[in-house]
Design an enzyme around this catalytic site. Structure first.
Site, short mmCIF file in Angstrom:
data_model
loop_
_atom_site.label_atom_id
_atom_site.label_comp_id
_atom_site.label_asym_id
_atom_site.label_seq_id
_atom_site.Cartn_x
_atom_site.Cartn_y
_atom_site.Cartn_z
N ALA A 32 41.49 12.79 53.34
CA ALA A 32 40.97 12.20 54.57
C ALA A 32 41.59 10.82 54.77
CB ALA A 32 39.45 12.09 54.48
N ARG A 53 27.33 21.80 50.49
CA ARG A 53 26.08 21.49 51.19
C ARG A 53 26.03 21.92 52.64
NH1 ARG A 53 27.30 16.84 48.45
NH2 ARG A 53 27.63 15.61 50.35
N ASP A 76 32.81 6.31 43.84
CA ASP A 76 31.92 7.05 44.75
C ASP A 76 30.72 7.72 44.08
OD1 ASP A 76 33.73 6.43 46.68
OD2 ASP A 76 34.56 8.45 46.92
N CYS A 110 43.24 50.06 42.90
CA CYS A 110 43.59 50.00 41.48
C CYS A 110 43.70 51.41 40.92
CB CYS A 110 42.55 49.20 40.70
SG CYS A 110 40.99 50.04 40.52
N HIS A 114 34.57 47.55 43.21
CA HIS A 114 35.66 47.09 44.06
C HIS A 114 35.33 47.41 45.53
CE1 HIS A 114 38.83 47.11 40.59
NE2 HIS A 114 37.82 46.30 40.37
N THR A 156 38.01 7.89 41.56
CA THR A 156 37.08 8.40 42.59
C THR A 156 35.66 8.46 42.04
OG1 THR A 156 38.81 9.62 43.70
CG2 THR A 156 36.57 10.43 44.02
N CYS A 197 39.99 53.07 41.75
CA CYS A 197 39.71 53.28 43.17
C CYS A 197 40.61 54.37 43.75
CB CYS A 197 39.89 51.98 43.93
SG CYS A 197 38.64 50.78 43.48
N GLU A 232 36.79 49.25 47.77
CA GLU A 232 36.86 50.67 48.17
C GLU A 232 35.58 51.39 47.75
OE1 GLU A 232 38.92 48.95 46.38
OE2 GLU A 232 41.01 49.57 46.56
#
Ligand SMILES: NC(=O)C1=CN([C@@H]2O[C@H](COP(=O)(O)OP(=O)(O)OC[C@H]3O[C@@H](n4cnc5c(N)ncnc54)[C@H](OP(=O)(O)O)[C@@H]3O)[C@@H](O)[C@H]2O)C=CC1
Ligand SMILES: Nc1c(N[C@@H]2O[C@H](COP(=O)(O)O)[C@@H](O)[C@H]2O)[nH]c(=O)[nH]c1=O
Length: 344
Positions: free
Chosen positions: A179, A231, A224, A92, A64, A220, A101, A66
């Protein structure tokens, strides 16, 4: 002014603010790498409020935040100077894949622990109480009790929002990215799959990196043949397979495209019922999912209220006009505001 304690030598909250900012910025960069665990950051400060080190939880099964910060401080010989720990999430209090932790901090020189948000899971909660337990108790402050740091409290809630959504609502946080062309059309010009600016595409790829799953429609895919890969920004090294859910009621998904996607690192699932997708993703440990789909699927997403934040990128001259509809604790807002930390 800080509440004066026996050990507090700080006269302003600025170092606490800087510590939280650093812990949050570093943790934002781990969005998409930690699921089913949350993204968490921890800064250790010395008695003057100087940041000694910042740790994050890199991946489920690894230490974790910490524990990472304490180990880094030990490795660089500054652990004995640590007096304050700033953690975006309550430490935790249970032995899961790693030890508690709360105990790690009690075994350190840290005297005061600042906590962004309380742990929402019954298994891990109780860290703050354990830290304060006498003998040897430590001072604990929750951000919700410090009105001057309300903006950081909001950011810590945003950092936890994807995890919190899964564990409390049994559905991931769902971000839509849409978009629009100048004429408000979502359909790209012939021969293209995107039309927004390079900067907008960079943001879109940052969001792909930060999310565990993509939800799309078969419309889609057929139009496409999208790649859906990360990327334009560096992806997490060795990340778990990302999930791709294709909403497809009539088995139109091309088998060869599915095979290609699996080869490029996706687990591909199909669904005949968009409304069942959130619970299906939560079952698989997905904290944060994004929707990249055409107008037909987005209509249902909108009508069913199946989204938590909605990013609209509208083409506007050479630049794009970006709006984000969201609640206070939007992780997408946090991602935009801390974009530079992703490239480090
Ligand atoms: N500008 C942008 O941000 C984006 C634009 N696009 C563009 O959008 C166009 C494609 O749009 P569109 O045809 O609307 O495609 P979608 O991606 O919206 O997919 C539509 C299909 O999803 C399935 N579906 C719809 N509702 C449900 C539901 N409740 N449960 C399960 N499946 C469901 C249907 O499949 P079935 O037919 O099997 O019923 C439907 O045909 C492309 O030109 C693409 O380039 C795509 C993504 C983003
Ligand atoms: N048109 C459009 C988007 N469309 C989304 O991006 C997909 C293409 O992804 P890829 O194949 O990985 O490049 C496309 O199928 C659709 O889901 N995204 C945007 O940020 N801006 C855009 O203008």
């Amino acid at each position: 002014m800080l509440k004066q304690t026996a050990f507090s030598t700080l006269s302003t909250l600025d170092p606490i603010r800087d510590g939280f900012r650093a812990a949050i910025a570093r943790a934002v960069a781990t969005f998409g790498a930690t699921s089913p665990n949350p993204s968490v950051g921890c800064a250790l400060l010395d008695s003057e409020g100087r940041i000694l080190t910042v740790g994050v939880h890199p991946k489920a099964g690894q230490p974790h935040a910490e524990a990472m910060a304490l180990a880094q401080a030990r490795d660089t010989g500054v652990l004995d100077q640590a007096r304050m720990a700033i953690v975006t999430l309550e430490p935790c209090n249970h032995t899961g894949r790693t030890p508690p932790c709360s105990e790690a901090l009690r075994n350190s020189p840290v005297e005061h622990v600042w906590i962004g948000v309380a742990d929402p899971t019954p298994q891990a909660a109780g860290g703050a109480a354990r830290l304060q337990e006498m003998p040897g108790g430590r001072d604990v402050t929750f951000l919700k009790d410090v009105p001057e740091l309300a903006d950081l409290y909001r950011d810590c809630r945003a950092l936890l929002a994807p995890f919190q959504s899964r564990v409390t609502r049994h559905r991931p946080w769902i971000s839509v990215k849409q978009a629009l062309d100048r004429d408000s059309s979502m359909i790209p010009p012939v021969g293209q799959t995107t039309f927004t600016s390079e900067a907008s595409l960079m943001l879109a790829h940052r969001l792909r990196r930060a999310t565990d799953a993509i939800i799309t429609g078969v419309g889609t895919v057929l139009a496409d043949k999208p790649r859906f890969t990360v990327r334009r920004v560096q992806d997490h090294v060795g990340r778990a397979k990302r999930l791709l859910v294709v909403c497809d009621r009539h088995g139109r998904l091309p088998a060869d495209w599915k095979a290609e996607m699996e080869q490029s690192g996706f687990d591909v699932l199909t669904s005949t019922d968009l409304l069942a997708v959130p619970a299906m993703l939560a079952d698989r440990g997905v904290n944060w999912a994004m929707v990249e789909a055409g107008p037909a699927l987005l209509k249902t997403v909108s009508e069913a209220g199946l989204w938590d934040d909605w990013l609209t990128i509208r083409k506007d001259g050479d630049t794009d006009h970006i709006t984000l509809q969201s609640r206070d604790e939007s992780p997408l807002r946090l991602l935009r505001e801390n974009a530079c930390s992703l490239e480090s």
